[in-house]
Design a protein around this motif. Structure first.
Motif, PDB file in Angstrom:
ATOM      1  N   ASN A  82       0.701  -1.154  -0.092  1.00  0.00           N
ATOM      2  CA  ASN A  82      -0.030   0.007  -0.001  1.00  0.00           C
ATOM      3  C   ASN A  82       0.778   1.107   0.096  1.00  0.00           C
ATOM      4  OD1 ASN A  82       0.738  -1.006   2.681  1.00  0.00           O
ATOM      5  ND2 ASN A  82      -1.206   0.246   3.490  1.00  0.00           N
ATOM      6  N   MET A  83       2.049   1.275   0.572  1.00  0.00           N
ATOM      7  CA  MET A  83       3.135   2.067   0.228  1.00  0.00           C
ATOM      8  C   MET A  83       4.380   1.373   1.192  1.00  0.00           C
ATOM      9  SD  MET A  83       1.574   5.988  -0.077  1.00  0.00           S
ATOM     10  CE  MET A  83       2.961   6.621  -1.296  1.00  0.00           C
ATOM     11  N   HIS A  84       5.435   1.483   0.436  1.00  0.00           N
ATOM     12  CA  HIS A  84       6.655   1.065   1.245  1.00  0.00           C
ATOM     13  C   HIS A  84       7.389   2.440   1.899  1.00  0.00           C
ATOM     14  CE1 HIS A  84       6.483  -1.784  -1.988  1.00  0.00           C
ATOM     15  NE2 HIS A  84       7.122  -2.712  -1.304  1.00  0.00           N
ATOM     16  N   PHE A  85       7.723   2.386   3.090  1.00  0.00           N
ATOM     17  CA  PHE A  85       8.324   3.002   4.062  1.00  0.00           C
ATOM     18  C   PHE A  85       9.610   3.064   3.531  1.00  0.00           C
ATOM     19  CE2 PHE A  85       9.789   5.926   7.641  1.00  0.00           C
ATOM     20  CZ  PHE A  85       9.256   7.068   7.237  1.00  0.00           C
ATOM     21  N   LYS A 139      11.909  -5.536  -7.261  1.00  0.00           N
ATOM     22  CA  LYS A 139      11.432  -4.061  -7.415  1.00  0.00           C
ATOM     23  C   LYS A 139      10.061  -3.744  -6.312  1.00  0.00           C
ATOM     24  CE  LYS A 139       9.428  -1.628 -11.064  1.00  0.00           C
ATOM     25  NZ  LYS A 139       8.822  -1.506 -12.313  1.00  0.00           N
ATOM     26  N   ALA A 140      10.171  -2.604  -5.673  1.00  0.00           N
ATOM     27  CA  ALA A 140       9.044  -2.192  -4.841  1.00  0.00           C
ATOM     28  C   ALA A 140       7.968  -1.401  -5.545  1.00  0.00           C
ATOM     29  CB  ALA A 140       9.794  -1.278  -3.470  1.00  0.00           C
ATOM     30  N   ILE A 141       6.868  -1.827  -5.478  1.00  0.00           N
ATOM     31  CA  ILE A 141       5.726  -0.953  -6.228  1.00  0.00           C
ATOM     32  C   ILE A 141       4.732  -0.614  -5.248  1.00  0.00           C
ATOM     33  CG2 ILE A 141       4.136  -1.214  -8.019  1.00  0.00           C
ATOM     34  CD1 ILE A 141       5.710  -3.316  -9.431  1.00  0.00           C
ATOM     35  N   ASP A 142       4.411   0.618  -5.279  1.00  0.00           N
ATOM     36  CA  ASP A 142       3.445   1.193  -4.169  1.00  0.00           C
ATOM     37  C   ASP A 142       2.138   1.081  -4.905  1.00  0.00           C
ATOM     38  OD1 ASP A 142       5.246   1.758  -2.455  1.00  0.00           O
ATOM     39  OD2 ASP A 142       5.465   4.031  -3.075  1.00  0.00           O
ATOM     40  N   CYS A 143       1.023   0.718  -4.259  1.00  0.00           N
ATOM     41  CA  CYS A 143      -0.375   0.647  -4.732  1.00  0.00           C
ATOM     42  C   CYS A 143      -1.381   1.110  -3.780  1.00  0.00           C
ATOM     43  CB  CYS A 143      -0.360  -0.845  -4.806  1.00  0.00           C
ATOM     44  SG  CYS A 143      -1.819  -1.555  -5.906  1.00  0.00           S
ATOM     45  N   VAL A 190       5.657 -12.411  -7.697  1.00  0.00           N
ATOM     46  CA  VAL A 190       5.291 -11.508  -6.481  1.00  0.00           C
ATOM     47  C   VAL A 190       5.791 -12.075  -5.466  1.00  0.00           C
ATOM     48  CG1 VAL A 190       3.454 -10.122  -5.655  1.00  0.00           C
ATOM     49  CG2 VAL A 190       3.159 -10.593  -7.964  1.00  0.00           C
ATOM     50  N   GLY A 191       6.864 -11.860  -4.746  1.00  0.00           N
ATOM     51  CA  GLY A 191       7.609 -12.263  -3.558  1.00  0.00           C
ATOM     52  C   GLY A 191       6.729 -12.233  -2.263  1.00  0.00           C
ATOM     53  N   ALA A 192       6.055 -10.791  -2.261  1.00  0.00           N
ATOM     54  CA  ALA A 192       5.344 -10.602  -1.177  1.00  0.00           C
ATOM     55  C   ALA A 192       4.675  -9.373  -1.536  1.00  0.00           C
ATOM     56  CB  ALA A 192       6.431 -10.001   0.048  1.00  0.00           C
ATOM     57  N   ILE A 193       3.283  -9.417  -0.601  1.00  0.00           N
ATOM     58  CA  ILE A 193       2.448  -8.372  -0.777  1.00  0.00           C
ATOM     59  C   ILE A 193       2.718  -7.784   0.910  1.00  0.00           C
ATOM     60  CG2 ILE A 193       0.213  -7.558  -0.438  1.00  0.00           C
ATOM     61  CD1 ILE A 193      -0.511  -9.552  -2.748  1.00  0.00           C
ATOM     62  N   ILE A 194       2.977  -6.404   1.012  1.00  0.00           N
ATOM     63  CA  ILE A 194       3.239  -5.931   2.104  1.00  0.00           C
ATOM     64  C   ILE A 194       2.176  -4.763   2.525  1.00  0.00           C
ATOM     65  CG2 ILE A 194       4.975  -4.347   3.605  1.00  0.00           C
ATOM     66  CD1 ILE A 194       7.253  -5.334   1.549  1.00  0.00           C
ATOM     67  N   MET A 195       1.478  -4.824   3.724  1.00  0.00           N
ATOM     68  CA  MET A 195       0.501  -4.173   4.402  1.00  0.00           C
ATOM     69  C   MET A 195       1.148  -3.420   5.274  1.00  0.00           C
ATOM     70  SD  MET A 195      -2.344  -4.224   2.472  1.00  0.00           S
ATOM     71  CE  MET A 195      -3.667  -3.687   3.852  1.00  0.00           C
ATOM     72  N   THR A 196       1.124  -2.082   5.101  1.00  0.00           N
ATOM     73  CA  THR A 196       1.886  -1.092   6.054  1.00  0.00           C
ATOM     74  C   THR A 196       0.768  -0.607   6.938  1.00  0.00           C
ATOM     75  OG1 THR A 196       3.598  -0.344   4.401  1.00  0.00           O
ATOM     76  CG2 THR A 196       3.404   0.596   6.508  1.00  0.00           C
ATOM     77  N   ILE A 197       0.570  -0.729   8.246  1.00  0.00           N
ATOM     78  CA  ILE A 197      -0.390  -0.155   8.920  1.00  0.00           C
ATOM     79  C   ILE A 197       0.166   0.567  10.157  1.00  0.00           C
ATOM     80  CG2 ILE A 197      -2.162  -2.012   8.532  1.00  0.00           C
ATOM     81  CD1 ILE A 197      -1.488  -3.553  10.850  1.00  0.00           C
TER      82      ILE A 197
END
Length: 461
Positions: free
Chosen positions: A122-125, A138-142, A177-184
């Motif tokens: 959802n957004m990489h810090f 590769k880091a992709i924000d979504c 897609v190695g991972a989906i990262i949910m930043t909360i």
């Protein structure tokens, strides 16, 4: 009319004097620091809003716990106290302490990512993006589009754009897609929360595609508070009940415990139930952090963390905590100073692009505003914008951030209403001369995480 300040649910037992400086002194000190707020001496800062990470005030119970810390190298009682506390809150079978959040990322990311892979978030810090890219991935924000409109209210601007995420999975193929990262909460989007519904939807899609979901859990308690107060069906749930459901929509979590667990050092890795993955995490922890039962922390740190995890999910504390942000936001609204609206859980993100429209992204408007805040009143903040973004690792070109924020990160249980008024008053003074403010250029930078150590100079034109 400003929102009423929420009174502190604690009393002050100890104070730390802070130094006042003159404007002339601050102009000289920021110059000596090469216009990098991280390079300032802390003693030369009056109100320090650089970060909420590790800067909070621990409770008397935590300090008492420090005296009881078991410093055994292996199998310390403080380690088991931490396991009990974390398992009870998060509901994960395996918990691994590390010394801070980026250490958790260093351990976990290479187990899931490598060259040719992508990570969708959802957004990489900053540190998360760096550790993704250090693996060659590769880091992709979504993030949802609402996050890019700072003036319009949306209750969960931190959400993942699920349809866009599906398109990315199809485009890159699920096996890549190695991972989906949910930043909360979603720090880069302005400390904005993620809804339970969104976490549920993302996890469902990920499982259908056999993709691991990592929860970046640094501010999990604040996110749970927003779910309780904003999302239908949760107002009668306890914070712990909400946290348990949130983490049911993840496979692994990485956590800087220096935020919502209100400690000065510490981090956690959680694995829901996959023993093989936990064994890989243990092996990497031993290599990088120390033995598994201390993970780079002293016994006293483990004890304070075990206590702080529970203090951080107390509703009255969270109501006061988010109330500080809402108070600042209401005052900024009165002064027509744009910020990411509504306020986030740990900080107020001032929209530097709107305040300083004459400064292009490659001259770093959010960094310029942060420097002006220090000169104006001795307030240290930081850029969450194009300056924080490293250059593109392939082209070497300056990347443009979707948002140009100057972040006012509020340490936990540290500053009073009067301090917050000083911050807003300083921004009002800067607004009156905003048209005179110029941008900056970088004179030296490292390849990764440049904003910590780069050197800058004002652009004279």
């Amino acid at each position: 009319m400003s929102k009423k300040y929420v009174a502190e649910p604690f009393k002050i037992k100890m104070v730390e004097p802070i130094k006042m400086t003159t404007r002339e002194e601050r102009i000289e000190k920021i110059k000596e620091a090469n216009y990098n707020l991280f390079a300032l001496k802390a003693e030369d800062v009056y109100i320090d809003l650089l970060t909420d990470s590790g800067t909070g005030a621990m409770s008397s119970t935590q300090w008492a716990g420090i005296m009881l810390g078991d410093e055994s190298y292996s199998g310390a009682s403080s380690y088991f106290n931490l396991l009990d506390s974390a398992k009870d809150i998060f509901g994960y079978k395996y918990i691994q302490p590390v010394h801070q959040g980026r250490a958790a990322e260093k351990v976990v990311m290479p187990l899931l990512l490598s060259e040719g892979k992508i990570a969708i978030s959802n957004m990489h810090f900053d540190t998360t993006r760096a550790h993704v890219e250090l693996t060659g991935a590769k880091a992709i924000d979504c993030v949802v589009e609402e996050a890019l409109d700072t003036t319009t209210y949306a209750p969960f601007k931190g959400n993942m754009d699920v349809e866009r995420m599906k398109e990315l999975i199809n485009e890159y193929k699920s096996e890549n897609v190695g991972a989906i990262i949910m930043t909360i909460t979603n720090n880069t989007a302005g400390g904005q929360p993620v809804s339970m519904e969104n976490m549920r939807e993302v996890y469902k899609v990920a499982k259908e595609s056999n993709i691991t979901v990592i929860i970046d859990a640094a501010r999990f308690a604040e996110n749970a508070y927003f779910i309780k107060t904003r999302e239908d069906g949760y107002k009668d749930k306890t914070i712990k009940e909400i946290v348990r459901e949130m983490f049911s929509y993840g496979d692994v979590f990485t956590m800087s415990s220096k935020k919502d667990a209100i400690v000065n050092i510490g981090g956690l890795i959680g694995i829901r139930d996959e023993e093989e993955f936990y064994n890989a995490v243990k092996s990497r922890t031993i290599s990088f952090e120390g033995f598994v039962s201390y993970g780079g922390l002293s016994g006293r740190d483990l004890e304070a963390l075990a206590i702080g995890l529970n203090e951080g999910i107390n509703f009255d504390y969270l109501n006061y905590r988010i109330g500080q942000m809402e108070y600042i936001g209401s005052r900024l609204e009165e002064e027509n100073i744009s910020f990411q609206y509504p306020v986030g859980g740990h900080a107020v993100f001032v929209d530097a692009k709107k305040l300083l429209p004459q400064i292009p992204y490659y001259e770093f408007p959010a960094q310029s505003l942060a420097i002006e805040l220090y000169i104006e009143a001795g307030i240290r903040s930081c850029d969450i914008g194009s300056y924080m973004l490293d250059n593109d690792p392939v082209t070497g070109e300056q990347r443009e951030a979707e948002l140009e924020f100057t972040r006012l990160a509020i340490p936990r249980r540290v500053y009073t209403q009067a301090h917050l008024d000083v911050v807003v008053d300083a921004l009002v003074s800067i607004k009156e001369r905003a048209h005179e403010i110029k941008g900056y250029e970088i004179t030296w930078q490292p390849k990764v995480l440049r904003h910590f150590t780069s050197k800058l100079k004002p652009i004279d034109k």
